[in-house]
Enzyme design. Sequence first.
Site, PDB file in Angstrom:
ATOM      1  CD  GLN A  36      46.376  50.340  31.970  1.00 33.83           C
ATOM      2  OE1 GLN A  36      45.948  50.873  33.193  1.00 33.83           O
ATOM      3  NE2 GLN A  36      45.616  49.377  31.647  1.00 33.83           N
ATOM      4  CG  HIS A  56      60.381  47.558  23.978  1.00 33.51           C
ATOM      5  ND1 HIS A  56      60.558  48.728  24.511  1.00 33.51           N
ATOM      6  CD2 HIS A  56      58.941  47.814  23.375  1.00 33.51           C
ATOM      7  CE1 HIS A  56      59.617  49.906  24.107  1.00 33.51           C
ATOM      8  NE2 HIS A  56      58.892  49.101  23.474  1.00 33.51           N
ATOM      9  CG  ASP A  69      56.319  50.602  21.864  1.00 37.79           C
ATOM     10  OD1 ASP A  69      56.555  50.409  22.898  1.00 37.79           O
ATOM     11  OD2 ASP A  69      56.886  49.939  20.843  1.00 37.79           O
ATOM     12  NE  ARG A  94      42.596  56.474  40.697  1.00 37.48           N
ATOM     13  CZ  ARG A  94      42.915  55.529  40.418  1.00 37.48           C
ATOM     14  NH1 ARG A  94      42.465  54.796  39.158  1.00 37.48           N
ATOM     15  NH2 ARG A  94      43.706  54.716  41.092  1.00 37.48           N
ATOM     16  CG  HIS A 139      48.292  53.231  37.266  1.00 31.71           C
ATOM     17  ND1 HIS A 139      46.950  53.518  37.514  1.00 31.71           N
ATOM     18  CD2 HIS A 139      48.257  51.901  37.129  1.00 31.71           C
ATOM     19  CE1 HIS A 139      46.199  52.575  37.347  1.00 31.71           C
ATOM     20  NE2 HIS A 139      46.810  51.427  36.879  1.00 31.71           N
ATOM     21  CG  ASN A 183      46.030  52.237  40.733  1.00 33.16           C
ATOM     22  OD1 ASN A 183      45.022  52.589  41.286  1.00 33.16           O
ATOM     23  ND2 ASN A 183      46.368  51.295  39.876  1.00 33.16           N
ATOM     24  CD  GLU A 184      44.617  48.149  41.039  1.00 32.48           C
ATOM     25  OE1 GLU A 184      45.463  47.374  40.535  1.00 32.48           O
ATOM     26  OE2 GLU A 184      43.410  47.957  40.864  1.00 32.48           O
ATOM     27  CG  ASN A 326      41.519  50.929  42.180  1.00 37.21           C
ATOM     28  OD1 ASN A 326      40.838  51.771  42.451  1.00 37.21           O
ATOM     29  ND2 ASN A 326      42.570  50.835  41.748  1.00 37.21           N
ATOM     30  CE1 TYR A 328      38.235  46.963  36.761  1.00 37.71           C
ATOM     31  CE2 TYR A 328      39.747  46.867  38.691  1.00 37.71           C
ATOM     32  CZ  TYR A 328      39.386  47.620  37.697  1.00 37.71           C
ATOM     33  OH  TYR A 328      39.862  48.761  37.243  1.00 37.71           O
ATOM     34  CD  GLU A 398      41.904  51.067  38.628  1.00 39.34           C
ATOM     35  OE1 GLU A 398      41.794  49.994  38.423  1.00 39.34           O
ATOM     36  OE2 GLU A 398      43.054  51.705  38.651  1.00 39.34           O
TER      37      GLU A 398
END
Length: 528
Positions: A36, A56, A69, A94, A139, A183-184, A326, A328, A398
């Site tokens: 990311q 891509h 990219d 992290r 991740h 992660n997750e 995590n 949200y 998170e």
Amino acid sequence: MSYFLLIILLPLTSSVEGQKEFPDNFKFGVSSSAYQIEGAWSEDGKGESIWDHLVHNHPEKIRDRSNGDVACDSYHLWHRDVEMLKELGVDTYRFSIAWTRIMPTGIGNQVNPKGVEYYNSLINALLANNITPYVVLYHWDLPQRLQEMGGWINRDTIGRFKEYARFAFETFGDRVKWWTTFNEPVQICRESYEQDAMAPGYDFPGIPCYLCAHNLLLAHAETVQLYRLHYQSSQGGKIGISLSSAWAQPRSDSADDREASEMNLQFIIGWFAHPIFSTNGNYPQIMIDRIGNFSAQQGFAKSRLPTFSADEIRQIKESSDFLGFNTYTSYMVHKLDEQNANIFPQPSFNHDSGVVEYPNTSWPETASSWFRVHPKGIYNLLTWIRREYDNPDVFVTENGYSDHGDMRDTNRVEYFKKYMDAVLDAVGEGCNVKGYFAWSLMDNFEWRGGIVERFGLYYVDFNHPNRTRTRKSSAKFYADVIKKRKIDMELMPEPDDYTPYSAAEAVSTRVKPVIIAAMIVYLYKLIY
């Protein structure tokens, strides 16, 4: 204890007045992930990941057809990232390692020294500024070569992951004291194989997600065993896993709706937490029973949920020094009944769970379609974990808010106020919450949401060649919380001033050197 009894004990709506100052040893951090933010997707020997391959080959699957990219270009701008961490005053950062930046194909016969140099430089800079590195090994960015061999459906990937993890422990473990394997896992398996929501983007319900999860749990346990046997005593670190879930709010106070909430949590959190953190280990009994029964009805020779051996159950149980978590948002739930039994494919994870999830339209919206604001949800989840798994050490690894890039991000500030206050309520109730990591340090490539959905404390100008980072109001607010170790409910700081880089400026930046060069040539010809 049965899940029916647990749901009766669960305080769904009560308000708890806990302590309003964070404990002295409570850790504050921010989170990011390699794909990311790093960019440099094929630079200095880095290999192709499943996310590189997806963006891509299927740019139409990304909301704005953007990609990672370049992203935030943290591969080149990590010095600025460290400055931002210092400005925030965080205790810890992290971040994840890109497997393909270390091992381009995912296989240990080829190691990329430039990738090793990058992470060594970042880790050393963090430590020089008294910021603790908190490293995630995986991740979501599996090497594409391994995906072509079957990815997480292939049991051989377990050994490949251990090989990569061993190299990371040997190379960085003298300085890294906090490790996360995955992660997750729900997103890795359910959203990547069950439904076309993440890379590699398969739409194959009911079978591969369970194979993926099974291999991932074994990879986690074997990697933790490797660390504990060969590195933990000499390096003095800890290792765990980060799980995720939304809160499943019952549609009503009926027994059926409360049972639907419990079923949902067992299928989402319990799928991975029960084998690791429960007293008996193994998958939740409700998963074993429901998937086994449906598999038989659907004509399968055996359950679609794989079976652990007794030795594997023992190996996975207690294979985490802490639980990263995590969260949200929240959603409403009710049981899948005869009236809506056909809304999900059979077989499928959703049909197996027997739960319908849907948004509560009265809760505030965000920039993400899946995301509505319900602060009580994080309190309910932390309380559920405490009761279900005998109160393990938990880090909220998170938590954050999405908008479209507002500098004076008042909604994000209000989100943090309410969600961190709910965390303090859980701490006041006795939950062993040891730290909180805001997502995320800066605006980044938000997976299928592209760069439209922004979670950053720092604004990133993706039009600027330098990917300029600027403090939003939320960055100043979070820095105040960290400094004072309490939440100022009245504070709403102003962001730093910044004028976005315009398209005209971009053209001007490119054109000016050309004009100057042409003028020099013209003058030279006039003179000579």
